[in-house]
Design an enzyme around this catalytic site. Structure first.
Site, PDB file in Angstrom:
ATOM      1  N   CYS A  33       0.836  -1.209   0.000  1.00  0.00           N
ATOM      2  CA  CYS A  33       0.000   0.000   0.000  1.00  0.00           C
ATOM      3  C   CYS A  33       0.869   1.258   0.000  1.00  0.00           C
ATOM      4  O   CYS A  33       1.567   1.542   0.978  1.00  0.00           O
ATOM      5  CB  CYS A  33      -0.906  -0.059   1.236  1.00  0.00           C
ATOM      6  SG  CYS A  33      -1.721   1.478   1.654  1.00  0.00           S
ATOM      7  N   CYS A  36       0.105   3.775   2.757  1.00  0.00           N
ATOM      8  CA  CYS A  36       0.583   3.244   4.045  1.00  0.00           C
ATOM      9  C   CYS A  36       2.064   3.563   4.230  1.00  0.00           C
ATOM     10  O   CYS A  36       2.485   3.984   5.307  1.00  0.00           O
ATOM     11  CB  CYS A  36       0.381   1.722   4.109  1.00  0.00           C
ATOM     12  SG  CYS A  36      -1.333   1.179   3.980  1.00  0.00           S
TER      13      CYS A  36
END
Length: 128
Positions: A33, A36
Site C-alpha cells: 500500500c 501506508c
C-alpha cells in the site's frame, strides 16, 4: 531508543496489548500500500513523541499477515487507524476511525490521546 511502534504478529499479540495498555492507536496497513508507506514515518514520529508504557501504545497490524484482527475490526481500506481505550474501540475527535493517509487528523487524534494518557500516567490512575 527502541522502536516505539509495536508490530503485531498475531491475534494474541493484539489482545495482550489491548489488555495491558490503557490507550492504543492501531495502524492497519499492507506492505504493498503506497499511502501506508507514505504515512509510516509520521506515524513512527507520533509514536516516538507520545508513547507512554502501559498508558499509550502505537501498534502496526499488517492486514495480510494478521488477517483475523483486520477482519474482527472490519478493516476494508488501508491505511486504517483505530483507537482503543481499556480494550474497547472508541472514537477520537468524533471519528471512530481514520481511513487513508490523513496526517492532520491522525496527528490531532494522537495528540489528544497523548494528553489523556499523560494525565492518567501523571495521576497514576487506572489499573495499569
Amino acid at each position: 531508543m527502541a522502536d516505539s511502534v509495536q508490530h503485531i504478529s498475531s491475534s494474541n499479540d493484539f489482545s495482550s496489548l489491548l489488555s495491558s495498555t490503557m490507550y492504543v492507536i492501531a495502524d492497519f496497513y499492507a506492505d504493498w500500500c503506497g499511502p501506508c508507506r507514505a504515512i509510516a514515518p509520521a506515524y513512527a514520529q507520533l509514536a516516538k513523541t507520545h508513547s507512554i508504557p502501559n498508558y499509550l501504545a502505537f501498534a502496526k497490524v499488517n492486514v495480510d499477515t494478521v488477517q483475523a484482527v483486520a477482519q474482527e475490526y472490519k478493516v476494508t481500506a488501508m491505511p486504517t487507524f483505530l483507537f482503543f481505550k481499556d480494550g474497547k474501540q472508541v472514537a477520537v475527535n468524533g471519528a471512530a476511525m481514520i481511513q487513508g493517509a490523513d496526517v492532520r487528523n491522525l496527528t490531532n487524534a494522537a495528540e489528544k490521546m497523548g494528553r489523556l494518557a499523560k494525565e492518567k500516567a501523571t495521576l497514576g490512575t487506572g489499573s495499569r
